[in-house]
Design a protein around this motif. Structure first.
Motif, PDB file in Angstrom:
ATOM      1  N   THR A 292      64.219  63.324  32.844  1.00 33.39           N
ATOM      2  CA  THR A 292      65.573  63.644  32.403  1.00 33.39           C
ATOM      3  C   THR A 292      65.643  64.047  30.929  1.00 33.39           C
ATOM      4  OG1 THR A 292      66.014  61.328  31.906  1.00 33.39           O
ATOM      5  CG2 THR A 292      66.605  62.109  34.103  1.00 33.39           C
ATOM      6  N   GLU A 293      64.520  64.288  30.315  1.00 28.08           N
ATOM      7  CA  GLU A 293      64.520  64.708  28.918  1.00 28.08           C
ATOM      8  C   GLU A 293      65.118  66.110  28.801  1.00 28.08           C
ATOM      9  OE1 GLU A 293      61.416  65.287  25.210  1.00 28.08           O
ATOM     10  OE2 GLU A 293      60.726  64.374  27.052  1.00 28.08           O
ATOM     11  N   VAL A 294      66.001  66.266  27.824  1.00 24.34           N
ATOM     12  CA  VAL A 294      66.739  67.517  27.660  1.00 24.34           C
ATOM     13  C   VAL A 294      66.276  68.213  26.391  1.00 24.34           C
ATOM     14  CG1 VAL A 294      69.037  68.490  27.340  1.00 24.34           C
ATOM     15  CG2 VAL A 294      68.719  66.568  28.880  1.00 24.34           C
ATOM     16  N   ILE A 295      66.110  69.546  26.469  1.00 19.85           N
ATOM     17  CA  ILE A 295      65.706  70.329  25.306  1.00 19.85           C
ATOM     18  C   ILE A 295      66.700  71.469  25.086  1.00 19.85           C
ATOM     19  CG2 ILE A 295      63.251  69.781  25.504  1.00 19.85           C
ATOM     20  CD1 ILE A 295      62.866  72.504  26.870  1.00 19.85           C
ATOM     21  N   GLU A 296      66.685  72.025  23.894  1.00 20.84           N
ATOM     22  CA  GLU A 296      67.562  73.153  23.567  1.00 20.84           C
ATOM     23  C   GLU A 296      67.061  74.427  24.249  1.00 20.84           C
ATOM     24  OE1 GLU A 296      70.415  73.364  21.731  1.00 20.84           O
ATOM     25  OE2 GLU A 296      70.352  71.186  21.627  1.00 20.84           O
ATOM     26  N   ALA A 297      67.983  75.173  24.821  1.00 27.44           N
ATOM     27  CA  ALA A 297      67.622  76.438  25.460  1.00 27.44           C
ATOM     28  C   ALA A 297      68.192  77.624  24.700  1.00 27.44           C
ATOM     29  CB  ALA A 297      68.128  76.462  26.893  1.00 27.44           C
ATOM     30  N   GLY A 298      69.107  77.339  23.774  1.00 23.41           N
ATOM     31  CA  GLY A 298      69.735  78.434  23.042  1.00 23.41           C
ATOM     32  C   GLY A 298      70.805  79.105  23.872  1.00 23.41           C
TER      33      GLY A 298
ATOM     34  N   LYS B 149      58.956  57.085  34.652  1.00 18.84           N
ATOM     35  CA  LYS B 149      58.784  58.452  35.114  1.00 18.84           C
ATOM     36  C   LYS B 149      60.113  59.205  35.092  1.00 18.84           C
ATOM     37  CE  LYS B 149      56.881  61.110  38.916  1.00 18.84           C
ATOM     38  NZ  LYS B 149      56.274  61.076  40.234  1.00 18.84           N
ATOM     39  N   LYS B 150      61.186  58.560  35.541  1.00 17.55           N
ATOM     40  CA  LYS B 150      62.487  59.203  35.570  1.00 17.55           C
ATOM     41  C   LYS B 150      62.973  59.524  34.164  1.00 17.55           C
ATOM     42  CE  LYS B 150      64.141  57.432  39.950  1.00 17.55           C
ATOM     43  NZ  LYS B 150      65.116  56.581  40.614  1.00 17.55           N
ATOM     44  N   LYS B 151      62.650  58.674  33.205  1.00 12.62           N
ATOM     45  CA  LYS B 151      63.079  58.920  31.829  1.00 12.62           C
ATOM     46  C   LYS B 151      62.485  60.235  31.320  1.00 12.62           C
ATOM     47  CE  LYS B 151      63.309  56.816  27.293  1.00 12.62           C
ATOM     48  NZ  LYS B 151      62.896  55.700  26.457  1.00 12.62           N
TER      49      LYS B 151
ATOM     50  N   LEU C 157      76.854  81.070  27.165  1.00 13.19           N
ATOM     51  CA  LEU C 157      76.855  79.722  26.593  1.00 13.19           C
ATOM     52  C   LEU C 157      75.939  79.778  25.373  1.00 13.19           C
ATOM     53  CD1 LEU C 157      76.462  77.418  29.726  1.00 13.19           C
ATOM     54  CD2 LEU C 157      78.544  77.964  28.487  1.00 13.19           C
ATOM     55  N   ASP C 158      76.509  79.559  24.190  1.00 12.85           N
ATOM     56  CA  ASP C 158      75.736  79.702  22.953  1.00 12.85           C
ATOM     57  C   ASP C 158      74.667  78.622  22.772  1.00 12.85           C
ATOM     58  OD1 ASP C 158      76.773  82.049  21.958  1.00 12.85           O
ATOM     59  OD2 ASP C 158      78.494  81.032  21.077  1.00 12.85           O
ATOM     60  N   SER C 159      75.031  77.378  22.953  1.00 13.35           N
ATOM     61  CA  SER C 159      74.102  76.288  22.649  1.00 13.35           C
ATOM     62  C   SER C 159      73.868  75.432  23.888  1.00 13.35           C
ATOM     63  CB  SER C 159      74.650  75.436  21.509  1.00 13.35           C
ATOM     64  OG  SER C 159      75.939  74.973  21.844  1.00 13.35           O
ATOM     65  N   ALA C 160      73.256  76.017  24.876  1.00 15.12           N
ATOM     66  CA  ALA C 160      73.009  75.322  26.137  1.00 15.12           C
ATOM     67  C   ALA C 160      71.740  74.486  26.051  1.00 15.12           C
ATOM     68  CB  ALA C 160      72.882  76.327  27.269  1.00 15.12           C
ATOM     69  N   GLN C 161      71.669  73.483  26.911  1.00 18.14           N
ATOM     70  CA  GLN C 161      70.491  72.631  27.003  1.00 18.14           C
ATOM     71  C   GLN C 161      69.979  72.647  28.437  1.00 18.14           C
ATOM     72  OE1 GLN C 161      72.263  68.948  25.630  1.00 18.14           O
ATOM     73  NE2 GLN C 161      71.293  69.180  23.644  1.00 18.14           N
ATOM     74  N   VAL C 162      68.664  72.484  28.580  1.00 15.84           N
ATOM     75  CA  VAL C 162      68.044  72.441  29.900  1.00 15.84           C
ATOM     76  C   VAL C 162      67.149  71.215  29.988  1.00 15.84           C
ATOM     77  CG1 VAL C 162      68.082  74.937  30.301  1.00 15.84           C
ATOM     78  CG2 VAL C 162      66.116  73.910  29.184  1.00 15.84           C
ATOM     79  N   TYR C 163      66.887  70.783  31.231  1.00 16.09           N
ATOM     80  CA  TYR C 163      65.942  69.695  31.440  1.00 16.09           C
ATOM     81  C   TYR C 163      64.541  70.218  31.154  1.00 16.09           C
ATOM     82  CZ  TYR C 163      69.653  67.054  33.688  1.00 16.09           C
ATOM     83  OH  TYR C 163      70.815  66.386  33.941  1.00 16.09           O
ATOM     84  N   LYS C 164      63.763  69.429  30.456  1.00 15.12           N
ATOM     85  CA  LYS C 164      62.439  69.865  30.019  1.00 15.12           C
ATOM     86  C   LYS C 164      61.523  70.171  31.204  1.00 15.12           C
ATOM     87  CE  LYS C 164      58.665  68.561  26.965  1.00 15.12           C
ATOM     88  NZ  LYS C 164      58.175  67.542  26.033  1.00 15.12           N
ATOM     89  N   LYS C 165      61.518  69.308  32.200  1.00 15.30           N
ATOM     90  CA  LYS C 165      60.587  69.461  33.307  1.00 15.30           C
ATOM     91  C   LYS C 165      61.014  70.544  34.301  1.00 15.30           C
ATOM     92  CE  LYS C 165      58.090  66.863  36.777  1.00 15.30           C
ATOM     93  NZ  LYS C 165      57.808  65.557  37.342  1.00 15.30           N
ATOM     94  N   THR C 166      62.272  70.539  34.700  1.00 19.35           N
ATOM     95  CA  THR C 166      62.720  71.441  35.759  1.00 19.35           C
ATOM     96  C   THR C 166      63.304  72.753  35.258  1.00 19.35           C
ATOM     97  OG1 THR C 166      64.903  70.417  35.801  1.00 19.35           O
ATOM     98  CG2 THR C 166      63.226  69.526  37.314  1.00 19.35           C
ATOM     99  N   LYS C 167      63.667  72.812  33.977  1.00 19.35           N
ATOM    100  CA  LYS C 167      64.284  73.993  33.359  1.00 19.35           C
ATOM    101  C   LYS C 167      65.656  74.311  33.962  1.00 19.35           C
ATOM    102  CE  LYS C 167      60.615  74.859  30.862  1.00 19.35           C
ATOM    103  NZ  LYS C 167      60.331  73.770  29.985  1.00 19.35           N
ATOM    104  N   PHE C 168      66.322  73.295  34.549  1.00 18.86           N
ATOM    105  CA  PHE C 168      67.671  73.462  35.075  1.00 18.86           C
ATOM    106  C   PHE C 168      68.676  73.203  33.973  1.00 18.86           C
ATOM    107  CE2 PHE C 168      68.087  73.305  39.910  1.00 18.86           C
ATOM    108  CZ  PHE C 168      66.989  74.111  40.070  1.00 18.86           C
ATOM    109  N   LEU C 169      69.807  73.860  34.040  1.00 19.56           N
ATOM    110  CA  LEU C 169      70.868  73.734  33.056  1.00 19.56           C
ATOM    111  C   LEU C 169      71.437  72.322  33.065  1.00 19.56           C
ATOM    112  CD1 LEU C 169      72.811  75.113  31.040  1.00 19.56           C
ATOM    113  CD2 LEU C 169      74.214  75.728  33.001  1.00 19.56           C
ATOM    114  N   TYR C 170      71.512  71.722  31.886  1.00 25.33           N
ATOM    115  CA  TYR C 170      72.080  70.383  31.758  1.00 25.33           C
ATOM    116  C   TYR C 170      73.593  70.475  31.923  1.00 25.33           C
ATOM    117  CZ  TYR C 170      73.542  65.974  29.761  1.00 25.33           C
ATOM    118  OH  TYR C 170      74.119  64.747  29.569  1.00 25.33           O
ATOM    119  N   GLY C 171      74.168  69.628  32.765  1.00 27.48           N
ATOM    120  CA  GLY C 171      75.605  69.577  32.956  1.00 27.48           C
ATOM    121  C   GLY C 171      76.144  70.566  33.968  1.00 27.48           C
TER     122      GLY C 171
END
Length: 156
Positions: free
Chosen positions: A45-51, A40-42, A75-89
């Motif tokens: 924590t899946e990350v997707i491109e947000a642009g 479930k945790k995996k 931030l030009d090429s930011a990523q977000v968590y798929k489930k929560t839509k929070f900024l990665y990093g």
């Protein structure tokens, strides 16, 4: 100071481990549960491109009446968590700001990063926070783009 101690005590209570001895059957059942949690945790924590995302940072100290806020940055090429839509990093970015403030001689600052998909939405959040800080009697100082920029954090 009391607020910080309360938070630290709450974290210590949440991280305590149950030292109760286990029977063989209980251990197998708990292993299965942890495997399910790991799966479930995996997915959590899946990350997707947000642009493109727009961000700003805030650095404040409970012992000081000055709040530092960065300019609104892109931030030009930011990523977000798929489930929560929070900024990665975000945690690493807040440490970047804390390190910058420490280098300027402003140690022990609590730093946070706020983001939005559009300039308009971020500007609204920015002005709202500035008004809240000023209402509470803080002096808001700006950290310019030439002085500090966030580095984008990406997964490999």
């Amino acid at each position: 100071m009391k607020r910080i101690l309360t938070i630290l005590m709450a974290l210590a209570v949440m991280t305590t481990v149950d030292a109760k001895p286990q029977k063989d059957g209980e251990a197998q059942g708990k292993e299965r549960k942890t495997e399910k949690k790991a799966k479930k945790k995996k997915s959590d924590t899946e990350v997707i491109e947000a642009g493109r995302l727009y961000v700003f940072g805030v650095a404040l100290s409970p012992a000081d009446s000055v709040v530092y806020m960065t300019d609104e940055l892109l931030l030009d090429s930011a990523q977000v968590y798929k489930k929560t839509k929070f900024l990665y990093g975000r945690d690493v970015m807040s440490r970047q700001l804390a390190n910058h403030m420490a280098a300027k001689g402003e140690k022990n600052r609590i730093c946070s990063v706020t983001f939005a998909k559009s300039v308009k939405a971020l500007d609204k959040l920015y002005t709202k926070q500035v008004k809240q800080f000023q209402k509470r009697g803080f002096l808001v100082k700006s950290v310019g783009q030439g002085e500090f920029r966030f580095s984008t954090i990406r997964t490999e």
